[in-house]
Design a protein around this motif. Sequence first.
Motif, PDB file in Angstrom:
ATOM      1  N   MET A 194       0.839  -1.219   0.000  1.00 35.94           N
ATOM      2  CA  MET A 194       0.000   0.000   0.000  1.00 35.94           C
ATOM      3  C   MET A 194       0.863   1.253   0.000  1.00 35.94           C
ATOM      4  O   MET A 194       0.545   2.242  -0.647  1.00 35.94           O
ATOM      5  CB  MET A 194      -0.931   0.013   1.232  1.00 35.94           C
ATOM      6  CG  MET A 194      -2.206  -0.834   1.062  1.00 35.94           C
ATOM      7  SD  MET A 194      -3.233  -0.364  -0.351  1.00 35.94           S
ATOM      8  CE  MET A 194      -2.881  -1.665  -1.508  1.00 35.94           C
ATOM      9  N   ALA A 195       1.980   1.172   0.729  1.00 38.83           N
ATOM     10  CA  ALA A 195       2.881   2.336   0.784  1.00 38.83           C
ATOM     11  C   ALA A 195       3.360   2.681  -0.626  1.00 38.83           C
ATOM     12  O   ALA A 195       3.489   3.844  -0.982  1.00 38.83           O
ATOM     13  CB  ALA A 195       4.065   2.044   1.695  1.00 38.83           C
ATOM     14  N   LYS A 196       3.594   1.627  -1.394  1.00 33.04           N
ATOM     15  CA  LYS A 196       4.031   1.822  -2.770  1.00 33.04           C
ATOM     16  C   LYS A 196       3.012   2.634  -3.561  1.00 33.04           C
ATOM     17  O   LYS A 196       3.347   3.537  -4.299  1.00 33.04           O
ATOM     18  CB  LYS A 196       4.182   0.442  -3.446  1.00 33.04           C
ATOM     19  CG  LYS A 196       5.618   0.010  -3.635  1.00 33.04           C
ATOM     20  CD  LYS A 196       5.627  -1.133  -4.626  1.00 33.04           C
ATOM     21  CE  LYS A 196       6.788  -2.073  -4.390  1.00 33.04           C
ATOM     22  NZ  LYS A 196       6.555  -3.376  -5.006  1.00 33.04           N
ATOM     23  N   LYS A 197       1.763   2.270  -3.376  1.00 37.21           N
ATOM     24  CA  LYS A 197       0.696   2.929  -4.102  1.00 37.21           C
ATOM     25  C   LYS A 197       0.603   4.400  -3.730  1.00 37.21           C
ATOM     26  O   LYS A 197       0.344   5.263  -4.557  1.00 37.21           O
ATOM     27  CB  LYS A 197      -0.632   2.220  -3.803  1.00 37.21           C
ATOM     28  CG  LYS A 197      -1.520   2.175  -5.028  1.00 37.21           C
ATOM     29  CD  LYS A 197      -2.666   1.229  -4.844  1.00 37.21           C
ATOM     30  CE  LYS A 197      -3.436   1.082  -6.132  1.00 37.21           C
ATOM     31  NZ  LYS A 197      -4.559   0.148  -5.977  1.00 37.21           N
ATOM     32  N   LYS A 198       0.854   4.660  -2.443  1.00 30.88           N
ATOM     33  CA  LYS A 198       0.801   6.032  -1.942  1.00 30.88           C
ATOM     34  C   LYS A 198       1.912   6.869  -2.577  1.00 30.88           C
ATOM     35  O   LYS A 198       1.683   7.975  -3.071  1.00 30.88           O
ATOM     36  CB  LYS A 198       0.969   6.025  -0.408  1.00 30.88           C
ATOM     37  CG  LYS A 198       0.257   7.188   0.263  1.00 30.88           C
ATOM     38  CD  LYS A 198       0.252   7.008   1.755  1.00 30.88           C
ATOM     39  CE  LYS A 198      -0.326   8.219   2.438  1.00 30.88           C
ATOM     40  NZ  LYS A 198      -0.193   8.112   3.898  1.00 30.88           N
TER      41      LYS A 198
END
Lengths: 265, 283
Positions: free
Chosen positions: B1-5
């Motif tokens: 999810m951090a990647k997506k952010k």
Amino acid sequence: MVMIGNQTPPQIDEPEIEIDVQNLDFYYGKHQALHDICMSVPKGMVTALIGPSGCGKSTFLRTLNRMNDIIGGTRVEGKIVIQSKDIYAPNIDVVMLRKRVGMVFQKPNPFPKSIFENVAYGPRIHGIKNRAQLQEIVERSLVRAAIWDEVKDRLHISGLELSGGQQQRLCIARALAVDPDILLMDEPASALDPRSTQRIEDLIAELRGDYTIVIVTHNMQQAARVSDYTAFFYEGHLIEFGKTERIFTKPNNKQTEDYITGRFG
Amino acid sequence: MAKKKTEKIVYGVIWFVTYLVVFMVGYIIFDIVIKGLPAISWGFLTQMPAKSGSQGGILPAIVGTFYLVIGTVAIALPLGIASAIYLNEYSKPSTFTRMIRLGISTLAGVPSIVFGLFGMGLFVLALGFGKSILAGSLTLACMVLPTIIVASEEALKAVPDSMREGSLALGATKWQTIYKNVLPYALPGMLTGSILGIGRAAGETAPIIFTVAATLLPRLPRSIFDQVMALPYHLYMLATQMPNQTTIKPMQYGTAFVLLVIVLGVDVVAIIFRSRLRRKNKW
């Protein structure tokens, strides 16, 4: 399996020699690409150069009209005698050499000009300005290259609008327009579909006799079909050279036999 | 999810920066058009300046800029194209050509005021051309030369080698090949790239201050040894050397508007030319 050209070559025991290559060495910088090549190309016949990629057959072809000159850092030793003149002698006019020794490239390279201007390019370069004369040369060359009927009504359209096979025949017509004695072909059909390839092979058979043709090919069946003589190159050496029929039926050399029977390459 | 952010944040920043640039360009054009357009009249474009330029028209500056552009093109284009042909078609990679290329890229980074002083030293004083169209054009030509050489080389590189080989194999000489089967295909690309560079030269002030620009010369030039007014310098004068700044605002914006129209007009012509060309030349 063995395939033999569908025309039997004229039965001359001592064919007239058009290109006599004597102890030719060729270097790209320090790398030696051709080693001590000796070969006599008979006049009016089709000679095929075969061998695996990187064996030096294209390099050899390009020494015959000195197209390698335009690459920096190349060096030639030995002699190539065409019509009794050493083409690497200092007094040789490369322009006149290339007029006599035409070339057709692997990838069709029509100029982004009209069909007419493509064919007229060579004659114009060599000083022909008369419109009627140019028209006559263009028509004759296109007829000779077996493409006239397809393009005679649209000589003004760009050469780039033709199909790949037509483009290659246009390039052959362009080469014929300067009236060469020798035609060098560097895998002329390798970028084409089978039908177009067939037409190019038919054309080679038709030009045979009037022109001395040297053709590089990857395709051994093609070499067997179109050529009278075959030269097998391997790692910069000419391994074997002789009548195509003999090379494909009774090769003297083990490497030649392995290559034509598909054991490597 | 951090990647997506991270993905979203990066996208956002890039989007913002891109539109910021577009916004700034848009704002400059909008501001100049809104304030400059009302000042434009037939008289403004066709009359001589009056009262030190605070009234009247800007005809000599328009004509002057026009002459300077013509002069720059006439000098820089042949030189630049010839250099590009030498570098791309004739020279082999060597220390010498590396030095030439280094020289060209250095030339591209020289501040324009340095070109101005150089032009004054060489063309105005040493060669004795005086402050003149000739000296100014030569100075501007020096400035745009790197742009023209680079653009011309790119255009030459875009012509496939198979065109050169095909021509040489027919027995053409090197020059015949270049002249008949390389230059015709490269020329439009050369011109487009060069026009963009020359458009910039039309808007330059520093190179012309000491070499050609007249503060106020309410007549048209008579020869290439004459001084002229030029739009960028005239604008500079109106903006800095006039006591009554508020009353001559329309003059300033009007001049800026005309300069902008000329420079952008040149660019638009070049871009249209190039896009038409791209459609035509597929190898």
